[in-house]
Scaffold this active site. Structure first.
Site, short mmCIF file in Angstrom:
data_model
loop_
_atom_site.label_atom_id
_atom_site.label_comp_id
_atom_site.label_asym_id
_atom_site.label_seq_id
_atom_site.Cartn_x
_atom_site.Cartn_y
_atom_site.Cartn_z
N ALA A 82 70.96 -28.10 14.10
CA ALA A 82 70.27 -29.40 14.13
C ALA A 82 70.46 -30.14 12.80
CB ALA A 82 68.78 -29.17 14.39
N ASN A 108 67.56 -27.18 18.07
CA ASN A 108 66.15 -27.37 17.72
C ASN A 108 66.00 -28.68 16.95
OD1 ASN A 108 64.44 -25.39 18.72
ND2 ASN A 108 65.01 -23.93 17.11
N SER A 134 64.83 -21.89 24.44
CA SER A 134 64.23 -20.76 23.73
C SER A 134 64.66 -19.43 24.32
CB SER A 134 62.71 -20.84 23.78
OG SER A 134 62.16 -19.69 23.16
N LYS A 188 59.28 -27.99 22.83
CA LYS A 188 59.92 -26.84 22.18
C LYS A 188 59.34 -26.63 20.78
CE LYS A 188 62.72 -23.40 21.37
NZ LYS A 188 63.03 -23.26 19.99
N HIS A 191 56.11 -24.99 21.17
CA HIS A 191 56.41 -23.58 21.50
C HIS A 191 56.63 -22.79 20.20
CE1 HIS A 191 59.43 -20.41 21.79
NE2 HIS A 191 58.97 -20.13 23.00
N ASN A 192 57.43 -23.35 19.31
CA ASN A 192 57.71 -22.65 18.07
C ASN A 192 56.47 -22.53 17.19
OD1 ASN A 192 60.33 -22.70 19.05
ND2 ASN A 192 61.21 -22.97 17.02
N GLU A 195 54.63 -19.79 18.51
CA GLU A 195 55.40 -18.58 18.12
C GLU A 195 55.01 -18.14 16.70
OE1 GLU A 195 59.76 -18.94 18.78
OE2 GLU A 195 59.98 -18.47 16.66
C1 6PG Z 1 63.37 -19.58 20.14
C2 6PG Z 1 63.14 -19.50 18.67
C3 6PG Z 1 64.32 -20.06 17.95
C4 6PG Z 1 64.39 -19.68 16.47
C5 6PG Z 1 63.26 -20.21 15.65
C6 6PG Z 1 63.05 -19.39 14.41
O1 6PG Z 1 62.52 -20.17 20.79
O2 6PG Z 1 64.37 -19.05 20.62
O3 6PG Z 1 62.00 -20.23 18.34
O4 6PG Z 1 64.33 -21.42 18.17
O5 6PG Z 1 64.48 -18.31 16.37
O6 6PG Z 1 63.58 -21.51 15.29
O7 6PG Z 1 62.32 -20.13 13.57
P1 6PG Z 1 62.08 -19.80 12.05
O8 6PG Z 1 63.43 -19.48 11.44
O9 6PG Z 1 61.51 -21.06 11.52
O10 6PG Z 1 61.17 -18.64 12.03
#
Ligand code: 6PG
Length: 485
Positions: A82, A108, A134, A188, A191-192, A195
């Site tokens: 990105a 992303n 994801s 998304k 979602h992150n 996460e």
């Molecule tokens: C996904 C993950 C992916 C990536 C993250 C990691 O959904 O597959 O979220 O997009 O592994 O961006 O994020 P960081 O490097 O910021 O922890």
């Protein structure tokens, strides 16, 4: 190559690093797909062709060749890092493509960039779709969760292709048309954010058990594996057990003890918090997770603070099994809060940007393929199906019951951690948020009084309409104010 052979691919992928080549292989493995592939340096394209001679690929060494190899409407998924690189690829594809064709950004991207790009590309008559994908490398290959935005017209062509490669959860593909322009990348991003919160909460649970009971990483791996059989069942709990079980080949020590304790980030968690701040949505669990990574990555401050005083006496854990169960309950409660806050942010974003986002559908497409896939997402889908206007996820009957069942444990864990001096920013802030939501009165009234005192910012009263100001430096009578600050 004849003209007919030339336009033989129904989908293309630009960018053949790990995510891109895995997605291209996934696409090529589905019946009926022929995949045009392009990478800036042709050597990557060649490697992919050599390693996977069985795959239905049509290689291209220029954007013109790439465009010529695609049937119309041409559809291409960009899988590059990105940022600026994405803009350059979009420009090249816009040049090579025609009105009606579809460019998908599967990286992303920041959703506001996607809004900007969609607007610019739309002016050429080409469709632009920002799609969150994801599931990491394995998800891209075997079935990710996909969150596409963009126009309904683009979804008509793209939908069946994406459905063919997405993960399947309970018989349904994990992809839905999220909304127009940046909606997919917005979801998304959230979602992150979730996460981040989920990972931090799991890390706090591990730390509490380790410090509280003295269990080894391998023993804690067994605890997580056990937890994965119940309501906490999720991909992140599953991989946590595997990470904790891993032994370092060089030292024979648990790998988790060898890995430097400074967590990195690529920025999507920060975007979630920045966006939520702009929207005025409290995503405190996500914010604490982002800040926890920031604190961990300040070695000089941590070293200088190592001798700061801690609690004079640390409470001991007498009943280890009961303590571990308390931590499990606290994790479940805090996790519900993280999702609740994430969905609040989706609601606020949808309102701000005019997206018709179906929350239940989002919970559904997160049930498989993605990093936050978890058993309890079905409960979220059900909660929104029962009441689409749910003001806070945590108030749905299922989650209210979960809060009733978990909160004594949750309070014991947060109180015990504070007494022992073990940092639990995500556990603690989630509980504080929960108590703020349920408080009949908040001290915000005092804050309003203070604001009125020093800045004449005015306040409202509980017993009548209107906006008021107290003449603090005069006779302290109250006047009805006309404009509020
Ligand atoms: C996904 C993950 C992916 C990536 C993250 C990691 O959904 O597959 O979220 O997009 O592994 O961006 O994020 P960081 O490097 O910021 O922890």
């Amino acid at each position: 190559m004849t003209a007919a052979e030339q336009a033989s691919a129904n989908i293309g992928v630009v960018g053949l690093a790990v995510m891109g080549s895995n997605l291209a292989r996934n696409l090529a493995s589905r019946e009926g797909n022929t995949v045009a592939i392009y990478n800036r340096s042709y050597s990557k394209t060649e490697t992919l062709l050599t390693e996977h001679p069985e795959a239905n690929f049509v290689p291209a060494s220029t954007y013109e060749e790439f465009a010529a190899s695609l049937s119309k409407p041409r559809t291409a998924i960009i899988m590059v890092q990105a940022g600026k690189g994405t803009d350059a690829v979009i420009d090249a594809l816009t040049e090579a493509f025609e009105p009606g064709d579809i460019i998908v950004d599967g990286g992303n991207a920041l959703f506001t960039d996607t809004i900007r790009r969609e607007k610019a590309v739309r002016e050429t008559g080409i469709n632009f779709v920002g799609a969150g994908i994801s599931g990491g490398e394995e998800g891209a290959l075997l079935g990710p969760s996909i969150m596409p935005g963009g126009s309904a017209e683009a979804w008509e062509t793209l939908g069946p292709i994406l459905k063919s490669i997405a993960a399947i959860a309970e018989g349904e593909p994990c992809v839905t048309h999220v909304g127009t322009d940046g909606a997919g990348h917005f979801v998304k991003m959230i979602h992150n954010g979730i996460e981040y919160a989920d990972m931090q909460l799991i890390a706090e649970a591990y730390d509490l058990i380790r410090q509280g009971t003295g269990a080894t990483p391998a023993e804690i791996a067994d605890i997580f594996a056990e937890w994965n059989k119940g309501e906490l069942e999720s991909y992140l709990i599953e991989i946590t057990a595997e990470v904790l079980r891993q032994v370092d080949a060089k030292t024979d020590k648990p790998l988790v003890d060898i890995i430097l304790d400074q967590a990195g980030s690529k920025g999507t968690g920060v975007w979630t918090v920045q966006t939520a701040l702009n929207l005025g949505v409290p995503v405190s669990g996500i914010a604490e997770a982002v800040f926890a990574r920031a604190v961990s990555s300040k070695p000089a401050q941590r070293a200088a603070s190592a001798a700061l005083p801690g609690p004079s006496s640390v409470p001991t854990v007498d009943d280890k099994a009961a303590f571990i169960e308390d931590v499990r309950q606290a994790l479940y409660a805090s996790k519900i809060i993280a999702y609740s806050q994430g969905f609040d942010a989706i609601v606020a974003g949808a309102e701000e940007y005019n997206w018709d986002i179906k929350k239940g559908e989002i919970a559904k497409i997160w049930r498989g393929g993605c990093i936050i896939r978890a058993r309890f997402l079905n409960r979220i889908t059900e909660a929104y199906a029962e009441n689409p206007g749910l003001v806070a996820l945590v108030t749905a009957p299922y989650f209210t019951d979960a809060m009733a069942g978990t909160q004594d444990s949750w309070r014991r864990v947060v109180g015990g951690a504070a007494a022992a001096g073990i940092p639990t920013p995500a556990f603690s802030s989630s509980l504080a948020y929960y108590d703020s939501l349920r408080a009949p009165r908040l001290p915000a009234a005092l804050v309003q009084g203070q604001r009125d005192f020093f800045g004449a910012h005015t306040y409202k009263r509980v017993d009548m309409d209107g906006t008021f100001h107290t003449l603090w430096s005069g006779d302290r009578t109250e006047i009805e104010a006309t404009d509020s600050h």
